[in-house]
Enzyme design. Structure first.
Site, short mmCIF file in Angstrom:
data_model
loop_
_atom_site.label_atom_id
_atom_site.label_comp_id
_atom_site.label_asym_id
_atom_site.label_seq_id
_atom_site.Cartn_x
_atom_site.Cartn_y
_atom_site.Cartn_z
N LYS A 164 -23.49 18.42 6.63
CA LYS A 164 -22.78 19.03 5.50
C LYS A 164 -23.43 18.52 4.22
O LYS A 164 -23.59 17.31 4.04
CB LYS A 164 -21.30 18.67 5.52
N CYS A 183 -20.81 14.01 -0.12
CA CYS A 183 -19.78 13.30 -0.87
C CYS A 183 -20.39 12.57 -2.06
O CYS A 183 -21.37 11.82 -1.90
CB CYS A 183 -19.06 12.31 0.04
N GLY A 231 -11.09 23.83 2.18
CA GLY A 231 -10.62 22.47 1.97
C GLY A 231 -9.21 22.40 1.43
O GLY A 231 -8.24 22.58 2.16
N GLN A 271 -16.97 13.33 11.34
CA GLN A 271 -17.95 13.24 10.28
C GLN A 271 -18.32 11.78 10.02
O GLN A 271 -17.44 10.94 9.81
CB GLN A 271 -17.48 13.86 8.97
N MET A 293 -11.63 15.70 4.49
CA MET A 293 -11.14 15.29 3.18
C MET A 293 -10.56 13.89 3.27
O MET A 293 -9.60 13.65 4.02
CB MET A 293 -10.07 16.29 2.68
N ASN A 322 -18.87 26.36 1.91
CA ASN A 322 -17.71 25.59 1.50
C ASN A 322 -17.67 25.56 -0.03
O ASN A 322 -18.70 25.67 -0.68
CB ASN A 322 -17.83 24.17 2.08
N GLY A 323 -16.46 25.44 -0.59
CA GLY A 323 -16.33 25.29 -2.03
C GLY A 323 -15.56 26.42 -2.68
O GLY A 323 -16.02 27.55 -2.67
#
Length: 328
Positions: free
Chosen positions: A135, A96, A230, A66, A14, A207-208
């Site tokens: 990702k 992203c 996250g 990352q 993040m 994720n999410g």
């Protein structure tokens, strides 16, 4: 525990949040959860020489770097630098949606170029011996996720990628801000679960929108290989991570109290201040340590108001802890 078990639970990369200070705090809470850096762009490392972006603490392992980029050779060079710095894994950002990322032709826009992503993965894998992962989103813009995602996964897996994390939302590159892209596009967990069945040899993490360990456990029980959390882990680190080693990894050991974690940060804070750092650079990540517990508001107020002052030191932590003790 094998090194791959760390993939059962991860904290999402993040921007502006998961820096080395945040990761050190999270590691005190969980020994086994996989931690990620903020996204670091390959050009910044390779062309800009910004190798300080690779700094991390040995205590953070297992930790993944990352990378953002779209040039295979530049990503390969950046991956090499990451491996030399000691990272356990190199991850390619294909999720992203920010304008800055789009202008650099990387991030979620790469969902439209699976062949290029495959070339990037192949080049990175040829350059390093550590694992290279991806990702991604389920799709972008007008793509139909049920067509775009399997085609994307087919290409990256053919290039040798064995582990992917799928943010179970589409990204809209035009019309939604990065913040809106984290909330507005609907979640499609079922599609990610379907991808695991379609690609049984691919390690698939989801994720999410995951807000609790209960949800993480349910998703793992559904057949997925891993879960990435996250914002919930950032805003409520003790609630999410303190019991994760036992519940997600089956590891025995005491669950640290938030007060213990706060005091365990003090030697780290002392070292940071001695090196010329400022207290708030660390304490901004500690604001949610007591979330949902008596005294949480007082804890946050003391840290928010006092840690930014010139000369602020560990005594601020003790004053904030006193507020928690009074409330209890």
């Amino acid at each position: 525990m094998t090194k791959y078990q760390a993939h059962r639970l991860a904290i999402a990369p993040m921007m502006d949040w998961t820096d080395r200070h945040c990761r050190y705090l999270h590691r005190l809470l969980s020994r086994h959860t996989l931690l990620y850096t903020e996204m670091v762009t390959a050009p910044a490392l390779v062309r800009g020489g910004a190798l300080h972006l690779l700094d991390f603490n040995p205590e953070e392992h297992p930790v993944a770097l990352q990378l953002g980029g779209s040039d295979p050779q530049e990503l390969a060079a950046a991956a090499r630098l990451g491996e030399e710095a000691g990272y356990d894994q190199i991850d390619l950002n294909c999720g992203c949606p920010s304008d800055r990322v789009q202008s650099g032709t990387f991030g979620a826009v790469l969902m439209k170029s699976p062949d290029l992503v495959a070339d990037c993965v192949a080049a990175m894998r040829a350059a390093v011996s550590c694992e290279v992962t991806v990702k991604c989103r389920i799709g972008v813009d007008d793509q139909e996720p049920r067509d775009a995602l399997p085609a994307f996964l087919e290409r990256v897996s053919a290039a040798g990628c064995r582990r992917v994390t799928v943010h179970a939302r589409k990204a809209w590159l035009k019309g939604l801000s990065p913040k809106e892209n984290r909330d507005i596009p609907p979640l499609d967990y079922a599609l990610v679960q379907e991808m695991k069945r379609a690609f049984p040899d691919l390690h698939v993490s989801i994720n999410g929108g995951i807000e609790s360990l209960e949800t993480a456990e349910a998703l793992l029980a559904s057949g997925l290989d891993g879960v990435m959390i996250g914002r919930a882990a950032y805003h409520r680190p003790w609630e999410i991570l303190a019991d994760a080693d036992a519940r997600i990894f089956g590891a025995a050991g005491p669950v640290p109290a938030p007060e213990e974690v706060a005091r365990a940060m003090l030697p780290y804070i002392d070292r940071h201040l001695a090196a010329g750092g400022r207290l708030h650079q660390i304490t901004r990540h500690m604001l949610g340590l007591f979330a949902g517990r008596p005294g949480a508001r007082g804890w946050r107020r003391v840290l928010s108001e006092e840690a930014v002052r010139d000369g602020a030191g560990p005594e601020v932590i003790e004053r904030a802890l006193a507020r928690v003790a009074v409330a209890a």
